[in-house]
Write a protein that holds these residues in place. Sequence first.
Motif, PDB file in Angstrom:
ATOM      1  N   PRO A  44       0.842  -1.207   0.000  1.00 48.78           N
ATOM      2  CA  PRO A  44       0.000   0.000   0.000  1.00 48.78           C
ATOM      3  C   PRO A  44       0.877   1.256   0.000  1.00 48.78           C
ATOM      4  N   ASP A  45       0.329   2.352  -0.477  1.00 52.27           N
ATOM      5  CA  ASP A  45       1.152   3.535  -0.732  1.00 52.27           C
ATOM      6  C   ASP A  45       1.877   4.056   0.503  1.00 52.27           C
ATOM      7  N   ALA A  46       1.188   4.202   1.620  1.00 50.30           N
ATOM      8  CA  ALA A  46       1.840   4.735   2.818  1.00 50.30           C
ATOM      9  C   ALA A  46       2.957   3.816   3.284  1.00 50.30           C
ATOM     10  N   VAL A  47       2.699   2.519   3.250  1.00 49.99           N
ATOM     11  CA  VAL A  47       3.698   1.537   3.670  1.00 49.99           C
ATOM     12  C   VAL A  47       4.850   1.500   2.668  1.00 49.99           C
ATOM     13  N   ARG A  48       4.522   1.580   1.401  1.00 53.21           N
ATOM     14  CA  ARG A  48       5.551   1.566   0.356  1.00 53.21           C
ATOM     15  C   ARG A  48       6.480   2.767   0.490  1.00 53.21           C
ATOM     16  N   ALA A  49       5.929   3.951   0.769  1.00 53.49           N
ATOM     17  CA  ALA A  49       6.752   5.144   0.916  1.00 53.49           C
ATOM     18  C   ALA A  49       7.703   5.016   2.101  1.00 53.49           C
ATOM     19  N   ALA A  50       7.171   4.554   3.238  1.00 54.18           N
ATOM     20  CA  ALA A  50       8.025   4.387   4.420  1.00 54.18           C
ATOM     21  C   ALA A  50       9.068   3.312   4.198  1.00 54.18           C
ATOM     22  N   ALA A  51       8.672   2.199   3.587  1.00 53.70           N
ATOM     23  CA  ALA A  51       9.608   1.109   3.337  1.00 53.70           C
ATOM     24  C   ALA A  51      10.709   1.542   2.386  1.00 53.70           C
ATOM     25  N   TYR A  52      10.371   2.378   1.403  1.00 51.69           N
ATOM     26  CA  TYR A  52      11.399   2.890   0.497  1.00 51.69           C
ATOM     27  C   TYR A  52      12.464   3.645   1.275  1.00 51.69           C
ATOM     28  N   HIS A  53      12.055   4.549   2.147  1.00 49.04           N
ATOM     29  CA  HIS A  53      13.032   5.349   2.894  1.00 49.04           C
ATOM     30  C   HIS A  53      13.834   4.487   3.866  1.00 49.04           C
ATOM     31  N   TYR A  54      13.207   3.466   4.391  1.00 49.54           N
ATOM     32  CA  TYR A  54      13.923   2.545   5.278  1.00 49.54           C
ATOM     33  C   TYR A  54      15.016   1.796   4.515  1.00 49.54           C
ATOM     34  N   LEU A  55      14.667   1.194   3.398  1.00 46.50           N
ATOM     35  CA  LEU A  55      15.630   0.357   2.682  1.00 46.50           C
ATOM     36  C   LEU A  55      16.665   1.180   1.916  1.00 46.50           C
ATOM     37  N   SER A  56      16.231   2.232   1.239  1.00 48.37           N
ATOM     38  CA  SER A  56      17.175   2.993   0.419  1.00 48.37           C
ATOM     39  C   SER A  56      18.233   3.674   1.280  1.00 48.37           C
ATOM     40  N   ASN A  57      17.845   4.164   2.446  1.00 48.64           N
ATOM     41  CA  ASN A  57      18.818   4.787   3.332  1.00 48.64           C
ATOM     42  C   ASN A  57      19.681   3.746   4.040  1.00 48.64           C
ATOM     43  N   GLN A  58      19.107   2.592   4.328  1.00 51.41           N
ATOM     44  CA  GLN A  58      19.881   1.514   4.927  1.00 51.41           C
ATOM     45  C   GLN A  58      21.002   1.077   3.985  1.00 51.41           C
ATOM     46  N   VAL A  59      20.722   1.028   2.688  1.00 47.07           N
ATOM     47  CA  VAL A  59      21.749   0.695   1.693  1.00 47.07           C
ATOM     48  C   VAL A  59      22.910   1.682   1.771  1.00 47.07           C
ATOM     49  N   GLY A  60      22.600   2.958   2.048  1.00 47.66           N
ATOM     50  CA  GLY A  60      23.631   3.978   2.150  1.00 47.66           C
ATOM     51  C   GLY A  60      24.372   3.998   3.477  1.00 47.66           C
ATOM     52  N   GLY A  61      24.032   3.101   4.393  1.00 47.88           N
ATOM     53  CA  GLY A  61      24.700   3.048   5.681  1.00 47.88           C
ATOM     54  C   GLY A  61      24.056   3.906   6.746  1.00 47.88           C
ATOM     55  N   VAL A  62      22.815   4.307   6.524  1.00 51.76           N
ATOM     56  CA  VAL A  62      22.108   5.196   7.439  1.00 51.76           C
ATOM     57  C   VAL A  62      21.322   4.361   8.449  1.00 51.76           C
ATOM     58  N   SER A  63      21.343   4.790   9.717  1.00 52.52           N
ATOM     59  CA  SER A  63      20.596   4.105  10.766  1.00 52.52           C
ATOM     60  C   SER A  63      19.154   4.604  10.758  1.00 52.52           C
ATOM     61  N   VAL A  64      18.220   3.725  10.397  1.00 50.51           N
ATOM     62  CA  VAL A  64      16.824   4.127  10.245  1.00 50.51           C
ATOM     63  C   VAL A  64      15.917   2.989  10.693  1.00 50.51           C
ATOM     64  N   GLU A  65      14.741   3.350  11.193  1.00 49.88           N
ATOM     65  CA  GLU A  65      13.752   2.376  11.657  1.00 49.88           C
ATOM     66  C   GLU A  65      12.471   2.497  10.832  1.00 49.88           C
ATOM     67  N   PHE A  66      11.701   1.412  10.816  1.00 52.16           N
ATOM     68  CA  PHE A  66      10.436   1.354  10.079  1.00 52.16           C
ATOM     69  C   PHE A  66       9.396   0.703  10.985  1.00 52.16           C
ATOM     70  N   MET A  67       8.223   1.334  11.094  1.00 48.96           N
ATOM     71  CA  MET A  67       7.142   0.783  11.913  1.00 48.96           C
ATOM     72  C   MET A  67       5.822   0.943  11.150  1.00 48.96           C
ATOM     73  N   ARG A  68       5.209  -0.180  10.833  1.00 45.81           N
ATOM     74  CA  ARG A  68       3.934  -0.171  10.109  1.00 45.81           C
ATOM     75  C   ARG A  68       2.789  -0.260  11.110  1.00 45.81           C
ATOM     76  N   GLU A  69       1.927   0.767  11.125  1.00 46.94           N
ATOM     77  CA  GLU A  69       0.754   0.727  12.003  1.00 46.94           C
ATOM     78  C   GLU A  69      -0.442   0.118  11.296  1.00 46.94           C
ATOM     79  N   SER A  70      -0.593   0.434  10.002  1.00 43.07           N
ATOM     80  CA  SER A  70      -1.717  -0.069   9.231  1.00 43.07           C
ATOM     81  C   SER A  70      -1.379   0.085   7.752  1.00 43.07           C
ATOM     82  N   ASP A  71      -2.295  -0.277   6.885  1.00 43.44           N
ATOM     83  CA  ASP A  71      -2.069  -0.076   5.449  1.00 43.44           C
ATOM     84  C   ASP A  71      -2.004   1.403   5.089  1.00 43.44           C
ATOM     85  N   ARG A  72      -2.519   2.267   5.957  1.00 37.75           N
ATOM     86  CA  ARG A  72      -2.603   3.693   5.645  1.00 37.75           C
ATOM     87  C   ARG A  72      -1.670   4.551   6.499  1.00 37.75           C
ATOM     88  N   LYS A  73      -0.891   3.919   7.384  1.00 40.49           N
ATOM     89  CA  LYS A  73      -0.002   4.697   8.249  1.00 40.49           C
ATOM     90  C   LYS A  73       1.255   3.887   8.560  1.00 40.49           C
TER      91      LYS A  73
END
Length: 347
Positions: A62-91
């Motif tokens: 879902p779009d909200a989850v996809r956007a957050a997951a993108y920032h989690y993974l793409s920054n993790q690839v760059g060596g950045v310390s980042v967390e991801f927490m899915r509350e729902s399909d919309r948040k």
Amino acid sequence: MQERRWAAVAELYHAYFTGLMLTVSLRRGAADAAEWVFRLFRHQHHEKFLASLGKLGLEHLPDAVRAAAYHYLSNQVGGVSVEFMRESDRKAWVRFVPPRWVYPGASICGVPSEVSRAMLRGWYAQNGVSLGNPRLGFVCTAQTTDGQHGLSGYFLEHDRDLAQEERLLFRPGEDPPPFDPAAAPRLPEADWPAERQAKAARNYAMEYIRSGLPRLAEVLGPAEARHLGNVAGRLVGAQSFHATAEGLGVAGEGGAMGFARLLAAWAEAEGDAAEIIPDGAAVLVRRTGFRLLRGLGPLHPCVFEGWQGLVEGMLQVHDRFLLLDTPERDDWGDAHTTWRIRRRPSA
């Protein structure tokens, strides 16, 4: 050895990006720094966001989850310390944990909060637009530059279409839920072996300069962009010389030939070919291709000349009695970029 060289290049460009941010903030003020960072991140968003969703295996979410997951993974690839927490399909939340990659060490003390907000305006506020979802926005709940626990917030799909000014909201005080690494997305292992991840970390850091120097010319004009790019480059190049030479595997050799070996190893670590050619009392380094600026179209000479500050700063530490000329340049339309290194006659 190759991964070590990639890491050295990544750290050099990481430092240069932070140095540019601090230099523009100090010498031009928070407003100009924020405008530059906004344009840089908006440019990167258009270049990278949609094109990378498939590479990261996120197209099904879902779009909200996809956007957050993108920032989690793409920054993790760059060596950045980042967390991801899915509350729902919309948040879905992201939290960038100190120490912040983009503001290493005490440098965070010199970065205005406007600059951090500009990053969010440039990229996070645009995710819904790019996904074709006018209800998707980002709510920022904490900023590291304000002395809070990190940069955190959530992508939220609202119940109605958002006005432009609603795509990025600030609600300090809302706390993200705990991070569970087991519930976070993972890179597709078959597509992301260790070597690819190491190269991606190099490219991650390089991209800030590749996008940033042309945007600096847009905001400040060519003369000021050349000046500030070169000043920041000289300072960072001098400070980074020993670590970069060590990482490239060329530490310890002096003179013109020693610096030529550094330039050649640096070019090769970026993915370009380089050869060293004796030229009487001088030494030439001929670099074929310039991956950092490849494919950007016609660029003002100020972009290369700002970047060249890194080379000039390193030379001052390597041997301040050497002179450097650049008789051929890729951005001039020459087949190569060539440096000529020689000893100053009076020395």
